[in-house]
Design a protein around this motif. Sequence first.
Motif, PDB file in Angstrom:
ATOM      1  N   LEU A 114       3.439   6.000   2.813  1.00 61.76           N
ATOM      2  CA  LEU A 114       3.531   7.456   2.956  1.00 61.76           C
ATOM      3  C   LEU A 114       3.025   7.929   4.319  1.00 61.76           C
ATOM      4  O   LEU A 114       3.187   9.078   4.665  1.00 61.76           O
ATOM      5  N   SER A 155       0.848  -1.200   0.000  1.00 63.87           N
ATOM      6  CA  SER A 155       0.000   0.000   0.000  1.00 63.87           C
ATOM      7  C   SER A 155       0.880   1.246   0.000  1.00 63.87           C
ATOM      8  O   SER A 155       1.628   1.503   0.942  1.00 63.87           O
ATOM      9  N   LEU A 156       0.764   2.001  -1.079  1.00 64.34           N
ATOM     10  CA  LEU A 156       1.499   3.254  -1.193  1.00 64.34           C
ATOM     11  C   LEU A 156       1.080   4.210  -0.068  1.00 64.34           C
ATOM     12  O   LEU A 156       1.907   4.913   0.514  1.00 64.34           O
ATOM     13  N   PHE A 157      -0.210   4.212   0.233  1.00 59.34           N
ATOM     14  CA  PHE A 157      -0.732   5.090   1.279  1.00 59.34           C
ATOM     15  C   PHE A 157      -0.062   4.769   2.616  1.00 59.34           C
ATOM     16  O   PHE A 157       0.367   5.666   3.347  1.00 59.34           O
ATOM     17  N   ASP A 158       0.044   3.458   2.942  1.00 58.03           N
ATOM     18  CA  ASP A 158       0.679   3.072   4.206  1.00 58.03           C
ATOM     19  C   ASP A 158       2.141   3.500   4.235  1.00 58.03           C
ATOM     20  O   ASP A 158       2.649   3.937   5.272  1.00 58.03           O
TER      21      ASP A 158
END
Lengths: 81, 230
Positions: free
Chosen positions: B131, B126-129
């Motif tokens: 970041l 997960s890119l969100f995680d």
Amino acid sequence: MSVTDQDKIRCEEVIAHLLQYLDGEIDGEKRAEIDRHLEHCRGCYSRAEFERLLRRKVAALGDEPAPPALQRRLKALMEEF
Amino acid sequence: MTAPWPGTPGRWEAGAIHARFAPCLAQRPAMTLSSDRAFFSAEIERLAGRLYGTALRLTHNPADAEDLVAETVTKAWAALPKLADRNCFEKWAFRILANTYISNRRRPCEVTAATAAEEDAQGQFSLFDRLHQPFLLWWGNPEQELLNKLLREDIERALAALPDDYRTVVVLVEMQGQSYAEAAEILSVPLGTVRSRLSRARSLLQRALWEHARAAGLLPHAHRREHVRD
């Protein structure tokens, strides 16, 4: 994590179902629960927005100007139809 | 022509198409044919860019993409009398495009079990995680910052690098807006296979974008320092 009295669903469950939710693959009460959760939970809302924006960028790759040669070819095809 | 799309030069040129579809075209009454033509031309003109863009994402090759669009348009014209609801034309045309691409592939490009197992072993990326690691939460809005910096060509490259079966399902669901059930039908695979391919495809795509962002220095300063320590 942000769980209010109105939430019947926790962040972990929302995250687990988020991609299917964004794909429109979750209906009914489960969808309504996620909708309500996203209204109250800043973290899950930010995650959902990020995934929405990223997939919008991916979807935008499917739109390219049709090259002039292709436009001429399609025109020629349709003149034959 | 390049693999995996086995184009056949000349097969979908205007003259060849006319000969191929003449019998079914001749069966339409004149008035129907005239209104069909007007409707069809307007729709194809409206959708040409999206049909070409989607074909380009599938084939990776402009000439092959043009062949795929021409073949799609020809098949759609021949099948138009069978389309009951013309409000569904757009989705229907994209289904024809996807079906045509899949049926014309030289050979099935199945993802190897090793690739799938490797992705599963690493877990959903997960890119969100990445970041939003807790000690970096003070850093404003890192995901928006990264999205602003990612160019169309960065995402294009990450999508192109996916195994063919994974990329195809992303194109069907994210670009064409097909449901999982519709994608499963087009691909002739179980619904669970669509779900797992999509999940792995998104994980691989986000991992590729993260690695590109690191390499190209697109991450916020705190992230770059973190990875100097890696």
